[in-house]
Design an enzyme around this catalytic site. Sequence first.
Site, PDB file in Angstrom:
ATOM      1  N   GLU A 184      -5.051   7.693  -1.732  1.00 44.69           N
ATOM      2  CA  GLU A 184      -4.353   8.930  -1.367  1.00 44.69           C
ATOM      3  C   GLU A 184      -4.833  10.061  -2.294  1.00 44.69           C
ATOM      4  O   GLU A 184      -5.435   9.807  -3.335  1.00 44.69           O
ATOM      5  CB  GLU A 184      -2.847   8.753  -1.611  1.00 44.69           C
ATOM      6  CG  GLU A 184      -2.294   7.456  -1.108  1.00 44.69           C
ATOM      7  CD  GLU A 184      -1.571   7.621   0.201  1.00 44.69           C
ATOM      8  OE1 GLU A 184      -1.191   8.752   0.522  1.00 44.69           O
ATOM      9  OE2 GLU A 184      -1.421   6.608   0.894  1.00 44.69           O
ATOM     10  N   LYS A 199       5.388  -4.493  -3.706  1.00 45.18           N
ATOM     11  CA  LYS A 199       5.050  -5.583  -2.785  1.00 45.18           C
ATOM     12  C   LYS A 199       5.442  -6.951  -3.350  1.00 45.18           C
ATOM     13  O   LYS A 199       5.994  -7.780  -2.627  1.00 45.18           O
ATOM     14  CB  LYS A 199       3.559  -5.526  -2.453  1.00 45.18           C
ATOM     15  CG  LYS A 199       3.235  -4.317  -1.556  1.00 45.18           C
ATOM     16  CD  LYS A 199       1.746  -4.093  -1.431  1.00 45.18           C
ATOM     17  CE  LYS A 199       1.431  -2.955  -0.469  1.00 45.18           C
ATOM     18  NZ  LYS A 199       0.032  -2.535  -0.534  1.00 45.18           N
ATOM     19  N   GLY A 296      -5.126  -0.254   6.375  1.00 43.01           N
ATOM     20  CA  GLY A 296      -5.901   0.288   7.489  1.00 43.01           C
ATOM     21  C   GLY A 296      -5.079   0.350   8.751  1.00 43.01           C
ATOM     22  O   GLY A 296      -4.124  -0.410   8.947  1.00 43.01           O
TER      23      GLY A 296
HETATM   24  N1  HSE Z   1      -2.259   2.016  -0.589  1.00 38.37           N
HETATM   25  C1  HSE Z   1      -2.065   0.696  -0.066  1.00 38.37           C
HETATM   26  C2  HSE Z   1      -3.236  -0.189  -0.481  1.00 38.37           C
HETATM   27  C3  HSE Z   1      -1.942   0.749   1.421  1.00 38.37           C
HETATM   28  O1  HSE Z   1      -4.260   0.336  -0.922  1.00 38.37           O
HETATM   29  O2  HSE Z   1      -3.142  -1.407  -0.398  1.00 38.37           O
HETATM   30  C4  HSE Z   1      -1.408  -0.509   2.060  1.00 38.37           C
HETATM   31  O3  HSE Z   1      -0.119  -0.809   1.631  1.00 38.37           O
END
Ligand code: HSE
Length: 403
Positions: A184, A199, A296
């Site tokens: 991002e 996560k 993705g």
């Molecule tokens: N920014 C996260 C990653 C996106 O790079 O894994 C998926 O959750």
Amino acid sequence: MKIAIMGYGTIGSGVAKVLTENHKLVKKNVGEELDIKYILDLRDFPEDPHRDKIVNDIDAIINDPEVRIVVETMGGLHPAFEFVKRCLEAGKSVTTSNKALVADYGVELQEIARKNHAGFMCEASVGGGIPILRVLDTCLTADLIEEISGIVNGTTNYMLTEMEKNGTDFETVLKDAQNKGYAEKDPTADIEGFDAARKIAILTSIVSHHNVDFNEIPVEGITGISVRDIGYAKKMNMAIKLIANATRENGSYSLRVAPYMIKNDNPLYSVNGAFNAIFVKGNMLGDSMYYGSGAGSIPTASAVCADIIALAKKIDEPEYEFYWDSNNLKLADPGKTKCRFFVRADTTKTTKNEAENMFPDAEFRESIYDNEISFITGKYQDEEILNRLNRLKGVIQKIRIKE
Ligand code: HSE
């Protein structure tokens, strides 16, 4: 069956694409037609095949009783939380790909879903297209889960792989990842490890059935990792990976997110680029690993659409998969787990003798840069290793080694 999508960005548009391209298959699996009725977004999409479904006001969705399932792919916490809450209160089932929403408000939203006889699912919130939540929630329920170790952030794995492959420095790789759309504009959550912490908190909530507060997890990102560190790892047949770990300890779990050096016989060693993999050790199954596209548009949409189908099939009698209660799991202290460390020190500030005195069990490695020594320590708890490293002058780097 009419559905609505909230947020027509990368994942939301992927959901529309999957449902359109696999329309016949989805219909067969649901048992009836499944149509997108609304897409909520503040932008217009004049060229898009679904442009006539775009609405700018959430009330269009809330007030339409025909809409039974809502997909949340807006990202961020607000207004995603308020919108999902309103959908659930209106009796609509929801699936979300938003790990921040699930980590912060998952337990609350699950309760609201139950009260309103609606379903709430979130498979895509961890591991993108890898169906890891279902594996933990429905396939490994006869096992006590002893360990979960995941490469669950595609951005940082891509960056570390590029640094290793091409010797490119951190800043250049970050810019490249941003240009390619992996990272991002504000990459903090990825590179500082917060995304991975959310996560692993979700995964541990599923296996423990209690809420895991991701704020309690010690988190170290990859901003301190250099091409030199990776060079040392390579020389030792190891790789550096950002690992989100949960290990069963004293009836609970100890959690940590950190860059680890891992040996080439570890199944996570070969997970490269933007791929994700989650290693799970069950007390009956033993070792297993789940690998695939962790981010993705289309892979993540694949998981969202599987949730839509599951919700559609049970629309009048929702099942409560991916459920954990609101009692916070009292986490075991990860600082008590003993670990080996790889250490680099500057020989203009310290000597090998001094390092040996501080770490009598150190295994010294061949130095690949001038004015440096490098070694692997014995196993230490956090407090002990920090204490010793603070007393040794010229320490350049310390990286955990995954056993
Ligand atoms: N920014 C996260 C990653 C996106 O790079 O894994 C998926 O959750």
